[in-house]
Structure formats: structure tokens, C-alpha cells
Design an enzyme around this catalytic site. Structure first.
Site, PDB file in Angstrom:
ATOM      1  N   ASN A 113      31.195   4.718  27.932  1.00  0.00           N
ATOM      2  CA  ASN A 113      31.872   6.193  27.910  1.00  0.00           C
ATOM      3  C   ASN A 113      33.241   5.943  28.534  1.00  0.00           C
ATOM      4  O   ASN A 113      34.145   6.498  27.760  1.00  0.00           O
ATOM      5  CB  ASN A 113      31.231   7.232  28.899  1.00  0.00           C
ATOM      6  CG  ASN A 113      31.715   8.400  28.864  1.00  0.00           C
ATOM      7  OD1 ASN A 113      31.804   9.044  27.984  1.00  0.00           O
ATOM      8  ND2 ASN A 113      31.838   8.933  30.208  1.00  0.00           N
ATOM      9  N   VAL A 122      36.441  12.422  21.033  1.00  0.00           N
ATOM     10  CA  VAL A 122      35.185  12.072  21.372  1.00  0.00           C
ATOM     11  C   VAL A 122      35.253  12.292  22.870  1.00  0.00           C
ATOM     12  O   VAL A 122      35.710  11.753  23.577  1.00  0.00           O
ATOM     13  CB  VAL A 122      35.085  10.318  21.173  1.00  0.00           C
ATOM     14  CG1 VAL A 122      33.764   9.823  21.744  1.00  0.00           C
ATOM     15  CG2 VAL A 122      35.025   9.982  19.586  1.00  0.00           C
ATOM     16  N   PRO A 123      34.462  13.562  23.122  1.00  0.00           N
ATOM     17  CA  PRO A 123      34.482  14.272  24.232  1.00  0.00           C
ATOM     18  C   PRO A 123      33.952  13.415  25.644  1.00  0.00           C
ATOM     19  O   PRO A 123      33.081  14.350  26.267  1.00  0.00           O
ATOM     20  CB  PRO A 123      34.140  15.562  24.172  1.00  0.00           C
ATOM     21  CG  PRO A 123      33.109  15.325  22.981  1.00  0.00           C
ATOM     22  CD  PRO A 123      33.668  14.153  22.153  1.00  0.00           C
ATOM     23  N   CYS A 124      34.664  12.486  26.232  1.00  0.00           N
ATOM     24  CA  CYS A 124      33.748  11.779  27.338  1.00  0.00           C
ATOM     25  C   CYS A 124      34.177  12.721  28.559  1.00  0.00           C
ATOM     26  O   CYS A 124      33.563  12.409  29.565  1.00  0.00           O
ATOM     27  CB  CYS A 124      34.461  10.499  27.368  1.00  0.00           C
ATOM     28  SG  CYS A 124      36.107  10.257  27.397  1.00  0.00           S
ATOM     29  N   HIS A 125      35.340  13.508  28.532  1.00  0.00           N
ATOM     30  CA  HIS A 125      35.421  14.512  29.722  1.00  0.00           C
ATOM     31  C   HIS A 125      34.446  15.155  29.597  1.00  0.00           C
ATOM     32  O   HIS A 125      34.240  16.116  30.824  1.00  0.00           O
ATOM     33  CB  HIS A 125      36.834  15.233  29.205  1.00  0.00           C
ATOM     34  CG  HIS A 125      36.713  16.234  28.208  1.00  0.00           C
ATOM     35  ND1 HIS A 125      37.021  15.765  26.980  1.00  0.00           N
ATOM     36  CD2 HIS A 125      36.501  17.478  28.155  1.00  0.00           C
ATOM     37  CE1 HIS A 125      36.946  16.621  25.952  1.00  0.00           C
ATOM     38  NE2 HIS A 125      36.722  17.731  26.851  1.00  0.00           N
TER      39      HIS A 125
END
Length: 160
Positions: A113, A122-125
Site C-alpha cells: 500500500n 489507486v486509493p490507498c488513502h
């Protein structure tokens, strides 16, 4: 194939997009403004810039431009699972590990991540601690908080 770059302003600072006709391989946020920013956006990056501008204006929730992430097979598997987290929702590292088939892989999932090279898309948040806390974020926790709030605006209460 040669990689081209474009810079664009976001509410969180200057972002840089890198890619070519095979897709976008890197999007990151800069802490310092580069001295020179070309105004021209290369053709291979125009769709990505347009969709990111729409995302930040609140009119886009999904991205359709072609991605070309660079990483290990495991990292790509984790990143694909991140893309599956719906807009406005969050998950934990533990839940992500379970979805990937190995509850004990939490640290490996967290590491992958953290190596995500496609900021916002790529929504690692959207990955938070099991207790609901905001956990580490390469762009800074203040940006993570902003992104999560951007994706889940407060619901307007009816006055009557």
C-alpha cells in the site's frame, strides 16, 4: 517507450503525472513547487489530467484512463484490491489482507500500500486502521484527511 510528464495544480499541491501511450505509471503529489512547469500537457497524459481535475472538482468518482503500474505481482494484486474500494468508503489493512486471502499478510499489504505509485487513482488513502484511525500516508496525514472528507461530504440536514 519514452515516459512523459505533466504537472497540474490540485487543492493539495502540485501533482506530477508520468506515463506514455501504454498508460499512466506514476502520479504523485509534490511538497515543493518545481521551478519550471510546462503548460503543455502531452497527449498521452491529457485524459488523466482531465479526469483528476474532475475528481478534485467533485464531478468524478471513478477513473477510466489506462494505468500501467510498475511493481511486483503481489504489489499489483494489492493495488487492484485498493481500486475495488468504493468511492466514499474505507477499509482496514486487516480487511484488505482477508480479501487477499491471508489474514497474516497485514504487514506485507501495508508495505505494498505504501509503495503505491498512483496517488488518488489507486486509493490507498481509503485504508485506515482497524480502530478507525488515520494511519500512515506518504502524502501526509493532512492530505489523507482532506481526500477522505472530499469523498464523504457532510449530508445536508433538512430544515423542515
Amino acid at each position: 517507450m519514452e515516459t512523459v510528464k505533466a504537472y497540474f495544480k490540485t487543492p493539495l499541491g502540485i501533482a506530477i503525472i508520468e506515463g506514455n501511450d501504454e498508460g499512466i505509471c506514476r502520479i504523485s503529489i509534490l511538497d515543493e513547487t518545481p521551478e519550471e512547469i510546462a503548460a503543455e500537457v502531452p497527449a498521452a497524459l491529457r485524459a488523466a489530467v482531465m479526469e483528476l481535475e474532475e475528481y478534485f472538482s467533485g464531478s468524478r468518482q471513478e477513473f477510466t484512463f489506462t494505468l500501467n503500474p510498475q511493481g511486483t505481482d503481489f504489489q499489483k494484486k494489492v493495488w487492484q484490491e485498493l481500486v475495488n474500494i468504493p468511492y466514499g468508503k474505507t477499509t482496514s489493512y486487516q480487511e484488505l489482507s482477508i480479501k487477499l486471502g491471508d489474514v497474516k499478510a497485514i504487514r506485507a499489504v501495508a508495505s505494498a500500500n505504501g509503495k503505491n505509485t498512483l496517488w488518488v487513482v489507486v486509493p490507498c488513502h481509503r485504508v485506515i486502521g482497524s480502530d478507525g484511525s488515520l494511519t500512515g500516508y506518504a502524502g501526509g496525514l493532512w492530505r489523507k484527511k482532506w481526500l477522505l472528507e472530499h469523498e464523504t461530504p457532510p449530508i445536508q440536514q433538512s430544515l423542515f
